[in-house]
Design a protein around this motif. Structure first.
Motif, PDB file in Angstrom:
ATOM      1  N   GLU A  60      -4.734   5.604  -9.660  1.00 33.09           N
ATOM      2  CA  GLU A  60      -5.938   5.608  -8.826  1.00 33.09           C
ATOM      3  C   GLU A  60      -6.032   6.877  -7.983  1.00 33.09           C
ATOM      4  N   PHE A  61      -4.881   7.400  -7.539  1.00 30.37           N
ATOM      5  CA  PHE A  61      -4.859   8.618  -6.749  1.00 30.37           C
ATOM      6  C   PHE A  61      -5.069   9.866  -7.598  1.00 30.37           C
ATOM      7  N   SER A  97      -0.226   4.347  -0.254  1.00 31.67           N
ATOM      8  CA  SER A  97      -1.042   5.527   0.049  1.00 31.67           C
ATOM      9  C   SER A  97      -0.301   6.598   0.852  1.00 31.67           C
ATOM     10  N   LYS A 132      -0.028   1.500 -10.605  1.00 34.19           N
ATOM     11  CA  LYS A 132      -1.481   1.327 -10.540  1.00 34.19           C
ATOM     12  C   LYS A 132      -2.083   2.277  -9.517  1.00 34.19           C
ATOM     13  N   GLN A 133      -1.472   2.360  -8.349  1.00 34.85           N
ATOM     14  CA  GLN A 133      -2.012   3.215  -7.294  1.00 34.85           C
ATOM     15  C   GLN A 133      -1.818   4.694  -7.600  1.00 34.85           C
ATOM     16  N   ASN A 140      -2.271   2.549 -16.974  1.00 38.06           N
ATOM     17  CA  ASN A 140      -1.538   2.669 -15.710  1.00 38.06           C
ATOM     18  C   ASN A 140      -0.047   2.910 -15.924  1.00 38.06           C
ATOM     19  N   ASP A 166       0.845  -1.199   0.000  1.00 37.54           N
ATOM     20  CA  ASP A 166       0.000   0.000   0.000  1.00 37.54           C
ATOM     21  C   ASP A 166       0.880   1.248   0.000  1.00 37.54           C
TER      22      ASP A 166
END
Length: 418
Positions: free
Chosen positions: A253-254, A221, A249-250, A277, A219
């Motif tokens: 998404e953010f 984040s 990928k993240q 992505n 993660d």
């Protein structure tokens, strides 16, 4: 197609008919003399965050061995390839020692982890057996930790940074720009960050922040929030393996849109991130779109055997098998010291690119062309593999292959006595 997990630790590559860049399609079965097989070991991680790359490496080594056997073996002797995995440096060291002492290999190929490669290097130096590093990037392996019996077909971090750096300078992403770095928290990442910072400082760049990322982190984040707050001009990734795929990928998404660049990369990670992505500009040692006869033959052979596209880690292990076979043939010997001397005298090798490569005598790094790839806009992507464009070869045809390698001032090797 995943690698067949039913493979035993000791896998004998049988003589088969297969596509080969050096032979023909559908070659007849070979009848070998009664001479003892030439044994070559292969170690690479097959699990963990580097495992997906390790599967490509093992598959490519098998393909190369099958092609060598199908074309007559090495000096008329069958090549026996013994595969093993290396989940950590301790296992890598123990298994390398077992391959040398029990299995009597004449050479060892493989690895991706810089820490594991260092552990193997200490074994082969003590045992005086040839080791070709196919995937570990750390400059230290070619500098403070260099060994007489260790050679590198994988590019060093300095070569990755300088190869992609040209494209980044061209695009106005270095001089006067703020970079935010995320770095894999192990030997490779630390080394790459130091090299990247040296390059940035020399070309007028600045760092807005640095974070070390545990190799098992899933993660991102907290780090994405820090990047959003820092508002850098460029996000610089010194990550490895599936870390890169997960981050990309993240990142999308953010909804972050700061330009992304990386100083170390494998094309399988772009494919893992997928259309929409994958972004940014990255350095690679090879990619499947290179338009040479040898490269096309390798891609065709790999796809036929494994039902997927080869990526640049596969290239390194495939070429290393061919390099060792060629060196044994040219020296007419399996004596590691004779092969070391042959390499150091500047022997040339077909690396499926536009120019032949050679091992630099002073640090045993393969001198060769590299490439910078840039993600294509989603609208231009036609399939799951062709998702980037490529720079011309770096260095250019009119330049020495050594212009992107580390200088003595940057990274000096002093070999211990053999």
């Amino acid at each position: 197609m995943p690698l067949d997990t039913s493979l035993s630790r000791r896998t004998l590559i049988k003589a088969t008919a297969g596509a080969t860049a050096l032979g023909t399609l559908g070659a007849p079965a070979i009848s070998y003399a009664q001479a003892e097989a030439i044994k070559i070991g292969h170690i690479t991680p097959r699990t963990g965050f580097l495992g997906p790359l390790g599967e490509y490496a093992a598959q490519a080594a098998q393909l190369a061995a099958e092609e060598i056997n199908a074309s007559g073996g090495i000096m008329g002797r069958k090549l026996e390839l013994i595969l093993d995995d290396s989940p950590n440096p301790q296992q890598a060291s123990a298994k390398a020692e077992r391959l040398v002492q029990r299995d009597k290999i004449v050479a060892l190929l493989g690895e991706i982890s810089s820490a594991s490669a260092l552990a193997i290097a200490q074994v082969v130096q003590r045992e005086k057996v040839l080791f070709i590093n196919t995937g570990a990037n750390s400059d230290a392996l070619r500098g403070s930790d260099c060994q007489k019996f260790m050679f590198h077909i994988e590019a060093q971090n300095s070569m990755y940074v300088k190869a992609v750096g040209r494209s980044l300078i061209r695009d106005g992403l270095v001089t006067g720009k703020k970079w935010y770095s995320l770095t894999a928290d192990y030997a490779f990442g630390h080394d790459l960050l130091n090299v990247a910072k040296r390059y940035m400082a020399a070309n007028g760049g600045n760092h807005a922040g640095d974070d070390l990322i545990p190799t098992d982190l899933a993660d991102f984040s907290p780090f994405l929030l820090k990047i959003r707050q820092a508002r850098p001009d460029v996000v610089c990734l010194n990550l490895a393996g599936t870390q890169i795929t997960n981050f990309l990928k993240q990142y999308v998404e953010f909804g972050l849109t700061f330009p992304v660049a990386g100083f170390g990369f494998d094309t399988a990670l772009a494919w893992g991130a997928g259309k929409g992505n994958f972004g940014g500009t990255w350095p690679v040692v090879w990619h499947h779109l290179i338009d040479t006869p040898g490269s096309k033959a390798f891609v065709t052979g790999f796809q036929k055997k494994w039902n997927r596209m080869p990526e640049n880690q596969a290239w390194g292990d495939y070429c290393s098998m061919k390099v060792v076979a060629q060196a044994i043939t040219e020296t007419k010997s399996t004596d590691p010291m004779k092969i070391v001397e042959h390499f150091e005298k500047g022997a040339k090798f077909d690396l499926l690119k536009t120019r032949e490569g050679y091992f630099r005598a002073k640090d045993h790094q393969m001198m060769m062309e590299m490439y910078a790839i840039t993600a294509l806009p989603a609208a231009q992507i036609k399939n799951q593999y062709d998702i980037f464009s490529s720079s011309p070869p770096v260095p250019a045809a009119n330049e020495s292959l050594e212009v992107i390698a580390a200088t003595d001032d940057e990274n000096k090797c002093t070999f211990r006595s053999a």
